[in-house]
Design an enzyme around this catalytic site. Structure first.
Site, PDB file in Angstrom:
ATOM      1  N   ASP A   1       0.770  -1.211  -0.205  1.00 51.01           N
ATOM      2  CA  ASP A   1      -0.018  -0.035   0.093  1.00 51.01           C
ATOM      3  C   ASP A   1       0.781   1.431  -0.015  1.00 51.01           C
ATOM      4  O   ASP A   1       1.869   1.371   0.614  1.00 51.01           O
ATOM      5  CB  ASP A   1      -0.777  -0.194   1.065  1.00 51.01           C
ATOM      6  CG  ASP A   1      -1.838   0.888   1.335  1.00 51.01           C
ATOM      7  OD1 ASP A   1      -2.760   1.070   0.373  1.00 51.01           O
ATOM      8  OD2 ASP A   1      -1.602   2.022   2.070  1.00 51.01           O
TER       9      ASP A   1
ATOM     10  N   GLU B   1      13.854 -15.633  -0.196  1.00 55.73           N
ATOM     11  CA  GLU B   1      13.884 -16.930   0.567  1.00 55.73           C
ATOM     12  C   GLU B   1      12.829 -17.878   0.515  1.00 55.73           C
ATOM     13  O   GLU B   1      13.193 -18.766   1.062  1.00 55.73           O
ATOM     14  CB  GLU B   1      14.038 -16.168   2.205  1.00 55.73           C
ATOM     15  CG  GLU B   1      14.844 -15.425   2.537  1.00 55.73           C
ATOM     16  CD  GLU B   1      14.786 -14.508   3.989  1.00 55.73           C
ATOM     17  OE1 GLU B   1      13.810 -15.043   4.695  1.00 55.73           O
ATOM     18  OE2 GLU B   1      15.593 -13.606   4.054  1.00 55.73           O
TER      19      GLU B   1
HETATM   20  C1  NOJ Z   1      -4.321   3.079  -0.822  1.00 53.96           C
HETATM   21  C2  NOJ Z   1      -5.445   2.111  -0.561  1.00 53.96           C
HETATM   22  O1  NOJ Z   1      -6.064   1.554  -1.918  1.00 53.96           O
HETATM   23  C3  NOJ Z   1      -6.486   3.123  -0.173  1.00 53.96           C
HETATM   24  O2  NOJ Z   1      -7.766   2.649   0.068  1.00 53.96           O
HETATM   25  C4  NOJ Z   1      -6.217   3.791   1.228  1.00 53.96           C
HETATM   26  O3  NOJ Z   1      -7.137   4.726   1.567  1.00 53.96           O
HETATM   27  C5  NOJ Z   1      -4.771   4.353   1.079  1.00 53.96           C
HETATM   28  N1  NOJ Z   1      -4.122   3.634   0.312  1.00 53.96           N
HETATM   29  C6  NOJ Z   1      -4.243   4.788   2.547  1.00 53.96           C
HETATM   30  O4  NOJ Z   1      -3.975   3.287   3.094  1.00 53.96           O
END
Ligand code: NOJ
Length: 504
Positions: A191, A222
């Site tokens: 993310d 690994e």
């Molecule tokens: C990207 C994610 O897809 C989204 O849903 C989220 O709100 C933000 N990153 C923050 O984690």
């Protein structure tokens, strides 16, 4: 599958809260997902990517992670997650989990420690004075704590950013990766992958982040056949490609394709740019039409402006649902035919539209509240799936899903669509089956076809033709394998894609 299964995989995104509810509390869960694994097998996907399933106060749908090594009780338990992984593997479906390294939750043990003891704040970004950064969800990116200090949160205040200048944070995430790889998980989706490091003036795409992903690649290696997938919204393709070097991430989402308008020149430009960006680093491109953060394609493609941009500005603008549906079908076959990996966001295969008329008081996305209501947020693409029956909750489970489903979805249930050979669901099922044998990883050769048509042949000899013009076009020779719409006396109508096997 080979060492490189992910290069051409069709990966299905499960937004767990909205997929299927096994215990009837109105929220999707692991029991619901497990019961629907045969559906995903029949759909023909190679892997499932799950949005965060960890314990979370759900300030941002689970992207506020309180504990990276456990499962949110509303979704199930760690033991059940392990059972789910084993069951998916039995069906030859890989499992990818979401790892959130940029920020945590204010409910996490580390942040609670930091709040209690100012000397324990070096894992986060605490300062005596905030700067002028704004949160990506709107409003200031700093929140003050009781003793006067401020902490940084690029997203909601409940999501404090980690301090990646601290080696302890590196160690923690390498351990988290091993924790899930040890449990058989086949990959991680990372993310906000470009945001980890901060300087005094910038928080995106700082060079230091590449060392993190080099280490993560070593951790992945690994184990056998593990994949690292980046969520990178970067405007510069050359900078984007740096993340996909041989010793960093394996692959990343193609957001240029997702955001691209339904326009032949723009699509051609984005496809070519994607191919030329990925080729030098040897990474497979990916093709993404939607996810849990963006407007559903059926709605987007029916608007006058068919591009996607964050901010919700197009929310509620008129959308021609028939046109949007036709284009979404054509786009699906185009995306499936392109060389590389494919992502399908749950409900895309059902042709679900964006739900734009949710009652404001039910909206949960922090984007809505933090924008003062000017941005409706992302709840409209997160409405629980319709599985069967004539009325809500359409077999989702329980009686009252956490977001209400439109009555009109009775025509869009998986059950109704399975019975209709021409449905979106059957288009996806047939398309994914053919894709498995003839498409995925590889290269394409463009065919000269005029400026309103995208036509190319793949290594297997399959030809894909998409008509983005306003009149029908003649088809090349070949046996028709699949079409997104009815052909017009042997010609390809507007907003339609066809797949053909080469003649001879
Ligand atoms: C990207 C994610 O897809 C989204 O849903 C989220 O709100 C933000 N990153 C923050 O984690």
């Amino acid at each position: 599958m080979s060492q490189t299964w992910w290069r051409g995989a069709a990966i299905y995104q499960v937004y767990l809260r909205s997929f299927a509810d096994g215990n009837g509390d109105g929220v999707g869960d692991l029991a619901g997902l497990r019961s629907r694994l045969p559906y995903l097998k029949d759909l023909g996907v190679d892997a499932i990517w799950l949005n965060p399933w960890y314990p979370s106060p759900m300030a941002d749908g689970g992207y506020d992670v309180a504990d990276y090594r456990d499962i949110e009780p509303v979704f199930g338990s760690l033991a059940e997650a392990e059972t789910f992984i084993a069951e998916a593997h039995e069906l030859d479906i890989k499992v990818i989990v979401d790892v959130v390294p940029n920020h945590s939750s204010t409910a996490s043990a580390w942040f609670q420690e930091a709040l209690a003891d100012p000397k324990a704040r070096q894992r986060f970004w605490f300062r005596d004075e905030p700067n002028d950064w704004q949160s990506i969800f709107g409003g200031p990116a700093w929140t003050q704590v009781a003793d006067g200090q401020w902490y940084l949160h690029l997203f909601a205040p409940e999501q404090p950013d980690f301090n990646w200048d601290n080696p302890e944070v590196h160690q923690e995430f390498e351990d988290v990766l091993r924790f899930w790889f040890d449990r058989g998980v086949d990959g991680v989706r990372i993310d906000s992958a470009a945001l980890l490091f901060k300087s005094d003036s910038r928080y995106e795409d700082l060079d230091e982040v590449h060392d993190v992903y080099r280490r993560w690649r070593q951790v992945a290696e690994e184990y056998a056949e593990r994949v690292l997938i980046g969520e990178l919204w970067l405007p510069d393709q050359e900078r984007f490609a740096l993340y996909l070097r041989q010793d960093e991430l394996h692959t990343a989402f193609n957001f240029d394709f997702l955001s691209c308008p339904w326009d032949p020149a723009e699509l051609r430009r984005v496809i070519d740019l994607t191919l030329t960006t990925h080729a030098p680093v040897g990474a497979p491109p990916t093709w993404v039409l939607s996810n849990h953060d963006v407007t559903r394609p059926v709605t987007r493609y029916g608007r006058a402006d068919t591009s996607f941009a964050h901010g919700g500005a197009l929310h509620g603008t008129p959308s021609d649902s028939e046109l949007g549906y036709r284009r979404a079908r054509a786009a699906a076959l185009l995306a499936m035919a392109l060389p590389g990996g494919l992502y399908v966001y749950q409900g895309e295969e059902l042709g679900l539209p964006e739900v734009e008329d949710l009652p404001d008081e039910l909206r949960q996305d922090p984007m809505y509240a933090r924008s003062g209501g000017s941005n409706p947020g992302r709840d409209g693409c997160r409405v629980p799936l319709p599985w069967s029956g004539e009325e809500p909750p359409f077999g989702f489970g329980g009686t009252r899903p956490w977001l209400p489903q439109p009555e009109s979805w009775r025509k869009l249930t998986a059950e109704a669509q399975l019975a209709d050979l021409d449905s979106m669901l059957n288009l996806y099922r047939t398309g994914l089956r053919l894709r498995r044998d003839r498409l995925g990883d590889g290269t394409l050769t463009w065919l000269p076809y005029g400026q309103n048509v995208l036509a190319f042949t793949r290594d297997s000899g399959l030809t894909c033709v998409t008509n983005l013009g306003s009149g029908p076009v003649r088809l090349p020779a070949g046996e028709i394998l699949l079409a997104s719409g009815t052909l017009d006396d042997g010609a390809l109508p507007p907003d339609t894609t066809v797949w053909l096997a080469s003649a001879g």
